[in-house]
Design a protein around this motif. Structure first.
Motif, PDB file in Angstrom:
ATOM      1  N   UNK A 172     -22.284   9.090  -1.504  1.00 13.59           N
ATOM      2  CA  UNK A 172     -21.050  10.022  -2.077  1.00 13.59           C
ATOM      3  C   UNK A 172     -21.299  10.424  -3.426  1.00 13.59           C
ATOM      4  N   UNK A 173     -22.165   9.709  -4.156  1.00 14.91           N
ATOM      5  CA  UNK A 173     -22.439  10.109  -5.572  1.00 14.91           C
ATOM      6  C   UNK A 173     -23.164  11.427  -5.586  1.00 14.91           C
ATOM      7  N   UNK A 174     -23.853  11.846  -4.605  1.00 13.93           N
ATOM      8  CA  UNK A 174     -24.605  13.377  -4.538  1.00 13.93           C
ATOM      9  C   UNK A 174     -23.576  14.435  -4.401  1.00 13.93           C
ATOM     10  N   UNK A 175     -22.647  14.194  -4.968  1.00  9.48           N
ATOM     11  CA  UNK A 175     -21.444  15.210  -5.016  1.00  9.48           C
ATOM     12  C   UNK A 175     -21.358  15.762  -6.488  1.00  9.48           C
ATOM     13  N   UNK A 176     -21.149  17.259  -6.492  1.00  6.48           N
ATOM     14  CA  UNK A 176     -21.259  17.524  -7.863  1.00  6.48           C
ATOM     15  C   UNK A 176     -20.130  16.920  -8.937  1.00  6.48           C
ATOM     16  N   UNK A 177     -19.023  16.590  -8.311  1.00  3.50           N
ATOM     17  CA  UNK A 177     -17.803  16.198  -8.849  1.00  3.50           C
ATOM     18  C   UNK A 177     -18.264  14.573  -9.482  1.00  3.50           C
ATOM     19  N   UNK A 216     -30.102  14.456  -9.098  1.00  2.00           N
ATOM     20  CA  UNK A 216     -29.392  14.012 -10.048  1.00  2.00           C
ATOM     21  C   UNK A 216     -28.456  12.855  -9.908  1.00  2.00           C
ATOM     22  N   UNK A 217     -27.918  12.953  -8.641  1.00  2.00           N
ATOM     23  CA  UNK A 217     -27.165  11.939  -8.171  1.00  2.00           C
ATOM     24  C   UNK A 217     -27.604  10.755  -7.899  1.00  2.00           C
ATOM     25  N   UNK A 237     -19.351   7.417 -11.498  1.00  2.00           N
ATOM     26  CA  UNK A 237     -18.268   6.447 -12.202  1.00  2.00           C
ATOM     27  C   UNK A 237     -17.168   6.372 -11.854  1.00  2.00           C
ATOM     28  N   UNK A 238     -16.457   5.448 -12.039  1.00  2.00           N
ATOM     29  CA  UNK A 238     -14.877   5.155 -11.624  1.00  2.00           C
ATOM     30  C   UNK A 238     -14.188   6.036 -11.915  1.00  2.00           C
ATOM     31  N   UNK A 239     -13.327   6.524 -10.623  1.00  3.58           N
ATOM     32  CA  UNK A 239     -12.222   7.470 -11.030  1.00  3.58           C
ATOM     33  C   UNK A 239     -12.722   8.952 -10.730  1.00  3.58           C
ATOM     34  N   UNK A 240     -13.948   9.127 -10.859  1.00  6.19           N
ATOM     35  CA  UNK A 240     -14.443  10.593 -10.894  1.00  6.19           C
ATOM     36  C   UNK A 240     -14.760  11.022  -9.525  1.00  6.19           C
ATOM     37  N   UNK A 241     -14.760  10.212  -8.572  1.00  4.72           N
ATOM     38  CA  UNK A 241     -15.411  10.855  -7.301  1.00  4.72           C
ATOM     39  C   UNK A 241     -14.070  11.295  -6.552  1.00  4.72           C
TER      40      UNK A 241
END
Length: 892
Positions: free
Chosen positions: A758-763, A881-882, A888-892
């Motif tokens: 999930x961290x490979x998301x631009x957000x 990059x991901x 970080x917490x709260x950013x996904x």
């Protein structure tokens, strides 16, 4: 050079130069002239014409006055002899008079050969005067007349004379074809000397194009004939050509030997033109061997002969060589004197490659003399000429001098810019040099392999003769000689056995050396392919990236269609580059097949979605049917299966104009899966089917012209299928369609495929601080603008080389570095090592257009965390990059 000038001086066919109008060329001949005596005098004059033209000319004058229309063949030969004499005097007006007289007489008497020759004379004179288009027109008229007489010898000579005008007009391929035709016209001639002349001239063209392996056989063929006939002049020319060949193969001592053999002959014959060219060549080889004193000795001898002969066109390159050698010897004043004289001569010609080289060398000489103002002046002039002519080596040499001068004067900004320009040229020059090195290695290997094979064959023949002789002794021996014969046979056998063992040892040693050279040549080839891939991928990254960035903006329908065409064409070119690298890996058995869990349906869906729109554009129905019995997760190589299917389905869509394309995947017993692609396209003719899977092959030439393609896809698909333990085949009928099919063993997987992180998301990358080190400004724009469009609050700093990256990291905090591998001043790997040496463990991602495994490993061994190959997609960029910047917490 020697072979070219000799071509103009030697055969009457080849260099009919100019005729000085005779005192009274139309004087009525004596009707009682003795024809036999006349022919004898003519042959005598023709024999001495090359060696003593002044003594031949009075004979020609006398003979011309003794002949009339009844002796047209003889008069024709006289005109040829006069033309050869006048060539060295370069009197074009006289040649044209000669041509006019010859044509008038030939047309009056119906002597077509003379008419042909007159046109050819005009062609040669116009070539000498620089009127190359007119020259080709006149030679074309000569060809028309020669075709009427079916005179193959004359046609061959005409073809030969078209070579120089074609080269001067920049059409070297036409020149080569003309020379090939000249040789083929004479190849079956009974006159072996004519064939040898044609072979030598064709070899000269191949040498000019660095095709030395093609040239060497032709030169040796010609040399054999000239040795039999005792033609010393042509033997010398062949030796000179062999010297050129071995020099290009970097066999300098062998080259020197042949140049020296040539010079001994030209000295004995007192042929000063040829002597000068031999000395010039010898000087060049001695310089390559770092024997500068010997090089200077021969270069000065060549220059002195040129001055005696007043050869203005040759003086500037010879002065350049003398100047360079003086620089090698640190004699700067003499170097400057000769280089300035060379520039004076070359300026009369205009802006040329030679002038750029002379200017660059003079700039270097003034730099060595610490006269920086003069050095900068001449280097800038050299750079301007080199850039206008697009000659990179001369431009690089000039930039190098400018960089050194600016640095010495403390003008650091100008020095830096010169260094950047110099680095930009360096890659293209390195590729050209590497290509040349590859060719040299290949030619050297092929030549020595052939020499080894010839040697082994000769020794084998000798052994067979020995054995045959022994059998003959056995068959004819009588009883009283049996013991003696047996002893002789034993001795012969022992000697032959020892000889054979010795031969085998030597052969094995030479074969090992040949194998080592072949492996070295293969390494050069692979590096060359990697460099070419790098040079294509770097700009391709900018083209694809900027196309995508522009497609994200508001565009008119027409603009969008144009940009999509650019993007699709770029992706097609990238496929071809990847295919070439895959073929190279397959040839070296370096391509590794993976065995990992994957979802087959997902991979097939990518194939379907990729090609569906292309099929719809053509009005085709693309269907896919996957057997329900196939497990959800299999073990195999998803990338290679997808690659094969993209090739097969892509071909089906490409070669189908109407109807449908069907993709079918069926489950077979023993965990095998059958893949098939069926189309209703053009099909394949029966006689073309057997070579369909060969590299660079298509069904026929019209296929590649109409539909495009490199002919690599099916060859790669076959290799990939076989590497995975399968077999690919097809059935086809012309104009009815084709079906391609293959099967693979794909075992079911017990483990589940992990979902994308999930961290490979631009957000998840919001607020990331990036340092981008990339010297190509277009690629910087692609990276920066893409990331700004995708990631909120991204902070990006950019630099152009490794040194600037180190400075930026000292002054600012970053979360991650995107580091290009190839940059001026300090490359990415050196910069990474310096960063790690400082104890900085910041994640560093390599950006590289090289996809060779060795280069990837080099990046990682330097301390880089990962590699992102160019050209990359947005998804690739976000994914890497991901991996090194977790959400970080709260950013996904």
């Amino acid at each position: 050079m020697k072979a070219v000038l000799m071509s103009l001086l030697l055969s009457f066919s080849f260099q009919l130069a100019a005729l000085n109008p005779l005192d009274d060329p139309t004087t009525a001949p004596s009707p009682e002239v003795d024809t036999v005596e006349l022919e004898e005098q003519l042959q005598l004059a023709l024999k001495v014409v090359l060696y003593n033209p002044d003594s031949a000319m009075p004979i020609f004058r006398k003979l011309l006055s003794q002949t009339d229309d009844r002796h047209m063949r003889t008069r024709h030969m006289i005109y040829r002899g006069i033309a050869t004499v006048q060539l060295s005097r370069f009197k074009p007006d006289s040649v044209l008079v000669c041509a006019e007289m010859l044509q008038e007489e030939s047309e009056r008497t119906g002597y077509l050969r003379g008419t042909t020759y007159a046109y050819m004379l005009r062609g040669i004179v116009n070539m000498q005067l620089g009127n190359d288009s007119i020259s080709l027109e006149e030679l074309s008229k000569a060809e028309e007349v020669a075709l009427r007489t079916k005179d193959t010898l004359m046609l061959s000579k005409i073809m030969t004379n078209t070579v120089r005008p074609h080269i001067n007009l920049g059409n070297e391929q036409a020149a080569l074809e003309a020379m090939k035709r000249s040789y083929s016209l004479l190849k079956n001639s009974k006159n072996r000397e004519d064939v040898a002349q044609a072979a030598r001239r064709l070899a000269t063209m191949h040498i000019r194009r660095d095709e030395v392996y093609e040239a060497i056989g032709l030169i040796l063929e010609a040399l054999e004939v000239f040795k039999e006939t005792g033609d010393q002049h042509n033997i010398s020319a062949c030796y000179h050509s062999l010297g050129n060949i071995y020099q290009r193969m970097s066999l300098f001592n062998k080259a020197l030997d042949y140049f020296e053999q040539s010079s001994k002959i030209t000295e004995a014959l007192d042929l000063k033109n040829d002597m000068a060219m031999d000395y010039y060549a010898i000087a060049g080889v001695y310089r390559q061997l770092d024997q500068f004193d010997k090089a200077l000795e021969y270069a000065l001898k060549a220059l002195e002969l040129d001055r005696q002969l007043s050869r203005g066109k040759i003086l500037s390159p010879h002065l350049n060589l003398v100047g360079i050698i003086y620089l090698d010897l640190q004699n700067i004043s003499e170097a400057i004197k000769h280089l300035e004289e060379g520039i004076m001569h070359e300026r009369n010609v205009g802006e040329t490659r030679q002038l750029a080289q002379l200017m660059a060398n003079l700039g270097r000489a003034y730099y060595m003399a610490q006269n920086y103002a003069a050095a900068i002046k001449h280097a800038e002039q050299a750079l301007s000429i080199a850039q206008s002519l697009k000659v990179n080596p001369q431009a690089h040499s000039a930039l190098k001098t400018l960089h050194k001068c600016y640095a010495a004067l403390g003008r650091h900004e100008q020095a830096y810019h010169a260094s950047v320009e110099m680095s930009a040229l360096k890659d293209s020059i390195s590729i050209a040099d590497e290509k040349k090195a590859v060719l040299q290695k290949v030619y050297k290997y092929e030549y020595e392999k052939k020499a080894l094979a010839d040697s082994l064959a000769a020794n084998q023949e000798k052994l067979e003769l020995e054995l045959a002789y022994q059998e003959e002794l056995n068959a004819s021996s009588k009883t009283r000689n049996m013991l003696f014969a047996a002893g002789a046979i034993l001795l012969l056998a022992a000697g032959g056995g020892w000889g054979r063992a010795n031969l085998i040892r030597k052969a094995n040693k030479r074969l090992k050396e040949a194998r080592d050279r072949a492996e070295e040549s293969e390494q050069f080839k692979q590096r060359f392919l990697a460099n070419m891939s790098h040079e294509i991928r770097t700009p391709m990254n900018a083209v694809l990236g900027m196309s995508q960035l522009t497609l994200d903006t508001n565009l008119s329908p027409k603009q969008r269609s144009y940009l999509e065409a650019i993007k699709n064409s770029s992706e097609t070119l990238l496929v071809i580059v990847n295919d070439i690298l895959d073929i190279s890996k397959l040839e070296r058995k370096k391509l590794v097949i993976e065995h990992i869990p994957f979802n087959l349906r997902e991979q097939l869906n990518i194939v379907y979605q990729t090609l569906r729109y292309k099929a719809e554009e053509k009005g085709l129905l693309l269907q896919m049917d996957v057997d329900d019995r196939i497990p959800q997760t299999l073990i195999g190589d998803p990338a290679r299966i997808k690659q094969v299917m993209l090739n097969l389905v892509g071909n089906a869509v490409k070669f189908t104009e109407k109807g449908e394309v069907q993709i079918k995947v069926k489950s077979l017993p023993n965990h095998r899966v059958m893949f098939s692609v069926n189309d209703s396209g053009i099909g394949i003719a029966t006689d073309k089917q057997e070579r369909l899977f060969q590299v660079f092959e298509q069904a026929d030439n019209s296929t590649s012209r109409k539909y495009g393609g490199s002919g690599l896809g099916l060859a790669i698909s076959k290799e990939l299928v076989e590497l995975q333990g399968g077999k690919i085949s097809f059935e086809s009928k012309e104009n009815e369609g084709s079906v391609f099919f293959f099967d693979l063993e794909l075992l079911p997987s017990e483990s589940e495929i992990q979902p994308p992180d999930a961290t490979h998301n631009p957000h998840a990358l919001r607020g990331i601080r990036l340092l981008v080190a990339e010297d190509n400004k277009y690629n910087r724009i692609v990276i920066i603008d893409s990331l700004k469009n995708l990631i909120d609050e991204v902070k990006i700093a950019s630099v152009e080389n490794g040194k600037e990256a180190l400075k930026a990291l000292e002054n600012e905090q970053f979360d991650l570095v995107l580091m290009d591998v190839h940059m001026p001043l300090m490359d990415g790997m050196d910069a990474t090592r310096a960063i790690r040496a400082q104890g900085n463990n910041i994640p560093i991602i390599a950006l590289t257009a090289s996809v060779l495994q060795q280069d990837v490993e080099n990046c990682k061994s330097s301390g880089m965390n990962d590699v992102l190959p160019k050209p990359f997609t947005r998804e690739d960029l976000i994914s890497v990059l991901g991996k090194y910047y977790p959400a970080r917490e709260g950013l996904v």
